[in-house]
Write a protein that holds these residues in place. Structure first.
Motif, PDB file in Angstrom:
ATOM      1  N   GLN A  28      -7.448  -3.631   4.199  1.00 25.53           N
ATOM      2  CA  GLN A  28      -6.878  -2.329   3.744  1.00 25.53           C
ATOM      3  C   GLN A  28      -4.719  -2.396   4.471  1.00 25.53           C
ATOM      4  N   LEU A  31      -2.605  -2.184   1.712  1.00 27.17           N
ATOM      5  CA  LEU A  31      -2.314  -0.513   1.482  1.00 27.17           C
ATOM      6  C   LEU A  31      -2.021   0.120   1.728  1.00 27.17           C
ATOM      7  N   TRP A 123      -0.106   6.351  -3.746  1.00 30.92           N
ATOM      8  CA  TRP A 123      -1.516   4.846  -3.907  1.00 30.92           C
ATOM      9  C   TRP A 123      -1.528   3.815  -3.998  1.00 30.92           C
ATOM     10  N   HIS A 124      -1.702   2.971  -3.563  1.00 32.98           N
ATOM     11  CA  HIS A 124      -1.481   1.635  -4.250  1.00 32.98           C
ATOM     12  C   HIS A 124      -2.672   1.496  -5.132  1.00 32.98           C
ATOM     13  N   THR A 125      -2.773   0.850  -6.372  1.00 28.56           N
ATOM     14  CA  THR A 125      -3.735   0.839  -6.905  1.00 28.56           C
ATOM     15  C   THR A 125      -4.887  -0.782  -6.735  1.00 28.56           C
ATOM     16  N   THR A 129      -8.923   0.546  -3.024  1.00 23.85           N
ATOM     17  CA  THR A 129      -7.331   1.432  -3.983  1.00 23.85           C
ATOM     18  C   THR A 129      -8.133   3.035  -3.088  1.00 23.85           C
ATOM     19  N   GLU A 131      -8.164   5.237  -3.808  1.00 25.94           N
ATOM     20  CA  GLU A 131      -8.016   6.902  -4.554  1.00 25.94           C
ATOM     21  C   GLU A 131      -9.310   7.846  -5.238  1.00 25.94           C
ATOM     22  N   GLU A 149       3.606   3.634  -7.512  1.00 21.71           N
ATOM     23  CA  GLU A 149       2.209   3.422  -7.273  1.00 21.71           C
ATOM     24  C   GLU A 149       1.535   4.927  -7.959  1.00 21.71           C
TER      25      GLU A 149
END
Length: 157
Positions: A28, A31, A123-125, A129, A131, A149
């Motif tokens: 992570q 991220l 957020w990062h994809t 992620t 999400e 993002e």
């Protein structure tokens, strides 16, 4: 198991080292920025940053930082102010226990208390992620990007 003493507290000299020791899972790290960078950003953006330790009992289990009342795009709309979640780091050994959900909900309550009617997050994809986590809390994409993002929003009313 989350205890009844779960809370957000300011980062102080007494808990600084424990807060800085919060590390997410190695997969992570791409991220989310490390806590040290977040604390540096909080110093630079002191008027808008709201950094807090996530504490269960006497143990620091994570870090969360909100952004408060920033102007989103002054060139397009100088009156459009936003608040939301800037950073969330839950220590690797404490993930999956509800601490992240608690931290986000506590930030949302603080934003409501301050009069915000919406909360934003980005957020990062890609693999891993966050999400789905944010979607599970009710955030949905706005169609905007913050850098590269996607931006999500949640109504607070």
């Amino acid at each position: 198991m989350i205890s009844s003493s779960l809370r957000l507290v300011p980062v102080t000299p007494d808990n600084f080292d424990a807060v800085c020791a919060v590390r997410v899972h190695p997969g992570q790290e791409r991220l989310v920025s490390p806590v040290q960078k977040s604390l540096a950003e909080a110093c630079v953006h002191g008027e808008t940053a709201w950094p807090r330790a996530v504490v269960d009992g006497d143990e620091v289990v994570g870090f969360v930082m909100a952004f408060l009342d920033i102007v989103w795009d002054p060139a397009k709309d100088p009156e459009h102010r936003r608040s939301g979640l800037w950073r969330l780091n839950i220590a690797a050994g404490h993930q999956g226990k509800g601490y992240g959900r608690f931290a986000v909900q506590a930030v949302l309550e603080e934003l409501r208390r301050r009069g915000a009617d919406r909360a934003y997050v980005s957020w990062h994809t890609g693999e891993g992620t966050p999400e789905p986590f944010y979607a599970g809390l009710g955030f949905h994409r706005t169609g905007e990007l913050s850098g590269d993002e996607p931006v999500g929003v949640l109504a607070l009313t």
